[in-house]
Design an enzyme around this catalytic site. Structure first.
Site, PDB file in Angstrom:
ATOM      1  CB  CYS A 305      -0.991   0.001   1.164  1.00  0.00           C
ATOM      2  SG  CYS A 305      -0.276  -0.329   2.783  1.00  0.00           S
ATOM      3  CG  ASP A 429      -8.134   2.434   0.810  1.00  0.00           C
ATOM      4  OD1 ASP A 429      -7.023   1.875   0.765  1.00  0.00           O
ATOM      5  OD2 ASP A 429      -9.012   2.150   1.648  1.00  0.00           O
ATOM      6  CG  HIS A 431      -5.386  -0.795   1.549  1.00  0.00           C
ATOM      7  ND1 HIS A 431      -5.430   0.488   2.037  1.00  0.00           N
ATOM      8  CD2 HIS A 431      -4.350  -1.409   2.160  1.00  0.00           C
ATOM      9  CE1 HIS A 431      -4.447   0.648   2.920  1.00  0.00           C
ATOM     10  NE2 HIS A 431      -3.783  -0.484   3.020  1.00  0.00           N
TER      11      HIS A 431
END
Length: 472
Positions: A305, A429, A431
């Site tokens: 990440c 994000d 992820h």
């Protein structure tokens, strides 16, 4: 070097004309002044072609053809000089209508502020009416140089809702002739012997009210060699001298053209800003690519990440023109950390995490970008960092990487109220593991506004705030 169109950037219709014009001339001497004279005479011929009745503008994906210098004659017959430019949209065929052959009934979405683009092809009629004289062949034996290149004409004008085709054609012909003048200047300025550098027109969207500007650069010449021209442009348009507007990477990307690399750009623009009492929104300035898990045929789910957040930051610096270096891969990031002595050689090719400090080191090593680190001893303290983050986005405008515990995210902005202290964070994000689907990414919150409870209230966090170079 430049032609500007100062109408508003989010209203009306953009007409964009592209097409090749062939520059061909025979040089009987390699004497520089004589060569320049011949090239200028050849450009004069091209000027005459653009202004002649043989000049044709064909609206792409439609049956509409316009002769701008023949009384703005057009086909089909329903098109007249007084037809509004925006009405050309109904003749443009969409993908769904190709099989039916019906005209488009598209209307601009009133909720959308994106400008409409109408593409036209520049062509020249090859035949003329009436009897033609017989061809005459001559033969001459002499030593000479023959120069030939294709000029990639690319002109844009912005029209208001009440502008007619007649108005637009006059401006387009004027823009084409002006661009030929600029191309002639570039060719003569950068000519080396009998070698020509092809002129390259690029469009740049400047802050309001300046609007869309076209600059002709020599193709193949890097930004590092064009600083003098950029300084002149900054002075001409009274622009700040600490932000790049005219680097090639800053060229305007037309909304009807997809990016070829497949990455989403600026998904946050599809979001609605949160409403806070006396609140203001401070966001990333410029363009970035959304990098996340599983892209680039790389399975980094569960460990990559921070690498992806770093890639998003690097993409910002690349697309603002601060660097010509491509976004680094995971291995290139790891190798950079080995090169600065932060990691052992065995780190390259591993699945080890990195954090904000490593992101700072890689930005400095690969892009020569410095960063500030903000330390937060527990997530609950992030709610008090509104002023610092607002100031960062106001002055630097770069994406921020935040790491805490085992997770990393990218902060793209904050909505903050100075009076109440309320704060929301615009989070990208890394992820996410799905396809580049903007609706899913925004609807499911992979790019979205989050409250203070988004953070682990007891975990410590480090934030990497990249500082943009103050250059043009």
């Amino acid at each position: 070097m430049v032609v500007s169109d100062s109408q508003s950037s989010d209203t009306g219709t953009i007409l964009r004309v592209r097409g090749p014009l062939r520059l061909k001339c025979q040089l009987d001497s390699t004497d520089a002044p004589l060569m320049h004279k011949v090239i200028s005479r050849t450009f004069g011929t091209l000027h005459s072609q653009v202004k002649s009745e043989a000049c044709v503008l064909a609206v792409c994906d439609s049956p509409v053809i316009i002769w701008p210098n023949r009384g703005v004659h057009a086909t089909p017959d329903e098109i007249t000089p007084n037809t509004l430019c925006e009405d050309l949209q109904q003749w443009i065929q969409t993908d769904e209508q190709e099989s039916t052959g019906k005209r488009s009934a598209r209307k601009k979405n009133k909720k959308s502020s994106s400008v409409s683009i109408i593409n036209l092809r520049l062509m020249m009629e090859a035949t003329t009416t009436g009897p033609l004289p017989p061809p005459i062949l001559t033969r001459a034996i002499q030593k000479s140089h023959f120069l030939s290149t294709t000029l990639p004409m690319d002109c844009v004008i912005r029209t208001a809702c009440n502008n007619t085709i007649k108005d637009a054609c006059e401006r387009l012909v004027e823009a084409l002739t002006h661009q030929l003048c600029e191309m002639e200047k570039v060719i003569l300025q950068h000519m080396k012997g009998t070698m020509l550098l092809v002129p390259e027109p690029l469009h740049f969207l400047l802050p309001e009210p300046k609007g869309l500007v076209t600059v002709v650069y020599p193709a193949g010449v890097p930004d590092s060699q064009l600083e003098t021209q950029r300084k002149e442009l900054h002075q001409q348009f009274e622009l700040q001298d600490d932000w790049p507007y005219f680097r090639k990477a800053n060229a305007y990307h037309f909304p009807n053209e997809p990016y070829k690399d497949g990455y989403l750009r600026n998904p946050h623009l599809a979001l609605t800003h949160p409403t806070l009492d006396n609140g203001k929104v401070y966001m990333v300035q410029g363009i970035y690519s959304y990098h996340h898990y599983m892209q680039d045929h790389m399975d980094d789910n569960g460990w990559g990440c921070a690498y992806r957040s770093l890639q998003t930051i690097c993409s910002w610096f690349e697309q603002q023109g601060y660097t010509e270096r491509p976004v680094p891969t995971h291995k290139e990031i790891q190798q950079a950390l080995v090169d600065v002595g932060d990691k052992q050689k065995s780190f390259v090719g591993s699945r080890q995490w990195i954090g904000s400090i490593e992101v700072q080191a890689v930005l400095n090593q690969l892009l020569e970008v410095t960063s500030k680190i903000m330390f937060v001893s527990q997530g609950s303290e992030l709610a008090s960092k509104g002023r610092e983050l607002a100031n960062h986005f106001l002055t630097e405008g770069t994406p921020v990487m935040i790491g805490g515990g085992v997770l990393a995210h990218t902060i793209l902005g904050v909505a903050w109220s100075e009076t109440t202290g309320q704060i929301r964070y615009l989070i990208l994000d890394p992820h996410y593991t799905g396809a580049e689907d903007l609706q899913i990414i925004t609807d499911k919150g992979w790019c979205g506004w989050k409250g203070p409870d988004f953070w682990d209230q007891t975990a410590y966090y480090n934030l990497c705030l990249p500082q943009r170079p103050k250059t043009i």
